[in-house]
Design an enzyme around this catalytic site. Sequence first.
Site, PDB file in Angstrom:
ATOM      1  N   CYS A   1      41.501   5.502  26.923  1.00 23.64           N
ATOM      2  CA  CYS A   1      40.413   6.328  26.366  1.00 23.64           C
ATOM      3  C   CYS A   1      39.652   5.626  25.246  1.00 23.64           C
ATOM      4  O   CYS A   1      38.601   6.106  24.814  1.00 23.64           O
ATOM      5  CB  CYS A   1      40.972   7.651  25.884  1.00 23.64           C
ATOM      6  SG  CYS A   1      41.889   8.521  27.160  1.00 23.64           S
TER       7      CYS A   1
ATOM      8  N   HIS B 147      36.445  10.404  20.903  1.00 25.91           N
ATOM      9  CA  HIS B 147      37.072  10.702  22.176  1.00 25.91           C
ATOM     10  C   HIS B 147      37.647  12.116  22.073  1.00 25.91           C
ATOM     11  O   HIS B 147      38.029  12.554  20.993  1.00 25.91           O
ATOM     12  CB  HIS B 147      38.181   9.689  22.486  1.00 25.91           C
ATOM     13  CG  HIS B 147      38.920  10.071  23.714  1.00 25.91           C
ATOM     14  ND1 HIS B 147      38.279  10.186  24.917  1.00 25.91           N
ATOM     15  CD2 HIS B 147      40.214  10.433  23.931  1.00 25.91           C
ATOM     16  CE1 HIS B 147      39.149  10.588  25.830  1.00 25.91           C
ATOM     17  NE2 HIS B 147      40.327  10.746  25.251  1.00 25.91           N
TER      18      HIS B 147
ATOM     19  N   ASN C 119      39.188  16.043  29.382  1.00 27.21           N
ATOM     20  CA  ASN C 119      39.336  14.670  28.898  1.00 27.21           C
ATOM     21  C   ASN C 119      38.920  13.711  30.013  1.00 27.21           C
ATOM     22  O   ASN C 119      39.610  13.607  31.024  1.00 27.21           O
ATOM     23  CB  ASN C 119      40.804  14.446  28.505  1.00 27.21           C
ATOM     24  CG  ASN C 119      41.085  13.020  28.070  1.00 27.21           C
ATOM     25  OD1 ASN C 119      40.211  12.148  28.099  1.00 27.21           O
ATOM     26  ND2 ASN C 119      42.324  12.762  27.673  1.00 27.21           N
TER      27      ASN C 119
HETATM   28  N1  COA Z   1      49.953  26.829  29.979  1.00 23.90           N
HETATM   29  C1  COA Z   1      50.760  27.736  29.413  1.00 23.90           C
HETATM   30  N2  COA Z   1      51.823  27.424  28.645  1.00 23.90           N
HETATM   31  C2  COA Z   1      52.056  26.116  28.447  1.00 23.90           C
HETATM   32  C3  COA Z   1      51.275  25.111  29.003  1.00 23.90           C
HETATM   33  C4  COA Z   1      50.174  25.500  29.802  1.00 23.90           C
HETATM   34  N3  COA Z   1      49.350  24.623  30.383  1.00 23.90           N
HETATM   35  N4  COA Z   1      51.753  23.912  28.629  1.00 23.90           N
HETATM   36  C5  COA Z   1      52.824  24.154  27.863  1.00 23.90           C
HETATM   37  N5  COA Z   1      53.023  25.499  27.768  1.00 23.90           N
HETATM   38  C6  COA Z   1      54.049  26.205  27.022  1.00 23.90           C
HETATM   39  C7  COA Z   1      55.320  25.382  26.856  1.00 23.90           C
HETATM   40  O1  COA Z   1      56.187  25.532  27.940  1.00 23.90           O
HETATM   41  C8  COA Z   1      55.864  25.942  25.575  1.00 23.90           C
HETATM   42  O2  COA Z   1      56.495  27.167  25.845  1.00 23.90           O
HETATM   43  P1  COA Z   1      57.861  27.580  25.098  1.00 23.90           P
HETATM   44  O3  COA Z   1      57.486  27.674  23.647  1.00 23.90           O
HETATM   45  O4  COA Z   1      58.217  28.884  25.711  1.00 23.90           O
HETATM   46  O5  COA Z   1      58.808  26.476  25.357  1.00 23.90           O
HETATM   47  C9  COA Z   1      54.621  26.267  24.755  1.00 23.90           C
HETATM   48  O6  COA Z   1      53.569  26.421  25.704  1.00 23.90           O
HETATM   49  C10 COA Z   1      54.248  25.160  23.791  1.00 23.90           C
HETATM   50  O7  COA Z   1      54.327  23.918  24.496  1.00 23.90           O
HETATM   51  P2  COA Z   1      53.911  22.574  23.837  1.00 23.90           P
HETATM   52  O8  COA Z   1      54.224  21.435  24.749  1.00 23.90           O
HETATM   53  O9  COA Z   1      54.480  22.569  22.446  1.00 23.90           O
HETATM   54  O10 COA Z   1      52.333  22.789  23.779  1.00 23.90           O
HETATM   55  P3  COA Z   1      51.310  22.011  22.893  1.00 23.90           P
HETATM   56  O11 COA Z   1      50.702  22.941  21.923  1.00 23.90           O
HETATM   57  O12 COA Z   1      51.861  20.713  22.375  1.00 23.90           O
HETATM   58  O13 COA Z   1      50.193  21.666  23.957  1.00 23.90           O
HETATM   59  C11 COA Z   1      49.329  19.786  25.147  1.00 23.90           C
HETATM   60  C12 COA Z   1      50.468  20.796  25.036  1.00 23.90           C
HETATM   61  C13 COA Z   1      49.611  18.837  26.282  1.00 23.90           C
HETATM   62  C14 COA Z   1      48.051  20.557  25.415  1.00 23.90           C
HETATM   63  C15 COA Z   1      49.219  19.029  23.789  1.00 23.90           C
HETATM   64  O14 COA Z   1      50.488  18.537  23.420  1.00 23.90           O
HETATM   65  C16 COA Z   1      48.241  17.901  23.814  1.00 23.90           C
HETATM   66  O15 COA Z   1      47.052  18.089  24.012  1.00 23.90           O
HETATM   67  N6  COA Z   1      48.701  16.653  23.535  1.00 23.90           N
HETATM   68  C17 COA Z   1      47.852  15.506  23.489  1.00 23.90           C
HETATM   69  C18 COA Z   1      47.458  15.087  24.871  1.00 23.90           C
HETATM   70  C19 COA Z   1      46.392  14.042  24.871  1.00 23.90           C
HETATM   71  O16 COA Z   1      45.631  13.979  23.962  1.00 23.90           O
HETATM   72  N7  COA Z   1      46.355  13.195  25.913  1.00 23.90           N
HETATM   73  C20 COA Z   1      45.358  12.218  26.106  1.00 23.90           C
HETATM   74  C21 COA Z   1      45.279  11.222  25.017  1.00 23.90           C
HETATM   75  S1  COA Z   1      43.848  10.254  25.188  1.00 23.90           S
END
Ligand code: COA
Length: 319
Positions: free
Chosen positions: A113, A243, A273
């Site tokens: 990215c 980004h 993204n």
């Molecule tokens: N829909 C609903 N619930 C979801 C979910 C979804 N798509 N994804 C995760 N959950 C749930 C999890 O199971 C968890 O539930 P629990 O508390 O019962 O265990 C809860 O939501 C929180 O999960 P978590 O993994 O902590 O979510 P988060 O707030 O970290 O969000 C991402 C997940 C992937 C959206 C986030 O971590 C993210 O954006 N990370 C960076 C990714 C990125 O930037 N990638 C590209 C880089 S260039």
Amino acid sequence: MSTNGLGFRLSGVGSALPEKVLTNVDLQAWMDTTDEWIRERTGIGQRHIGSSTTELATLACQRAMDAAGVGPADIDLLLLATTSPEHICPGTAPAVARELGLDCGALDIQAACSGWVYGLTIANGFLLQGMKRILVVGAEALDKITDYHDRGTGILFGNGGGAAVVEADPDGEGQMLGWDLGSDGNYVHILYAEHGDVLKMDGKEVFRQAVKAIQRTVNNTMKMATDAGHDVSLDDVALIIPHQANIRIVESAWKKLGLSMDKTAMILENTGNTSGATIPMALHDSLIKDRIQNGDLVLFVGFGAGMTWGSALVRWNGS
Ligand code: COA
């Protein structure tokens, strides 16, 4: 390498999105998620899918060349930032060059990215070597490496393309005042795709590392600009084009840097993204919305798998 005093301008910008849209509500049909969760936790409402990296890159480049009023004979080099190349070998850039009628050098940049910002700084280097005009394009068909049944990654990624004609500015009104590129290969395992497989990600760790990388690269770029004698600070920046993987990453980093979301170009809600394509597409969107004037300071900030990161501060002198 100092950039002090050397002219650099983006004379034409273009973008391309496939027609087909995949909304959060569509995803709900087969994934344990909701539109509300995705919007609240990422800022994404939909993403575009379909087409190909070659098609999207070609269209974005053609539009950028049209905007700059230049033809194939005017382009000295094509740099294509992509995380979703058509083949392991050869690169995708030569096929894009063929479609555009170019026979100049053409190569892919694989910096995930951050790729388009890497491309912008590489172009700056080639302009210093005497080239006149370089196409820097970011294009992605991430649907080919995304598992839309995995709620950890399938909610995030989409396709798109964005390009700029980057050229020497003999008057020196446009400039790249500072830049920074970095990487940390200790984090390969937090976001990767093996040959023939889909993207795998440790979302929480990517989030943490991205916020750190953004702060570091923005500070390095501003330091380079001031060390080179430019009297500029973050307060003077008119528009920041980051980004965009998750709006909360940008908000967290901005909070630490004291930056305002009002001065930030965001397209994530409509595109998801789009990796290397995000920054040039957001730039094009900002130009359409008349958010950039000649003389403005524009800050580009990239981060992504690798980890890689990069930023560039540009004094704008567009077409
Ligand atoms: N829909 C609903 N619930 C979801 C979910 C979804 N798509 N994804 C995760 N959950 C749930 C999890 O199971 C968890 O539930 P629990 O508390 O019962 O265990 C809860 O939501 C929180 O999960 P978590 O993994 O902590 O979510 P988060 O707030 O970290 O969000 C991402 C997940 C992937 C959206 C986030 O971590 C993210 O954006 N990370 C960076 C990714 C990125 O930037 N990638 C590209 C880089 S260039």
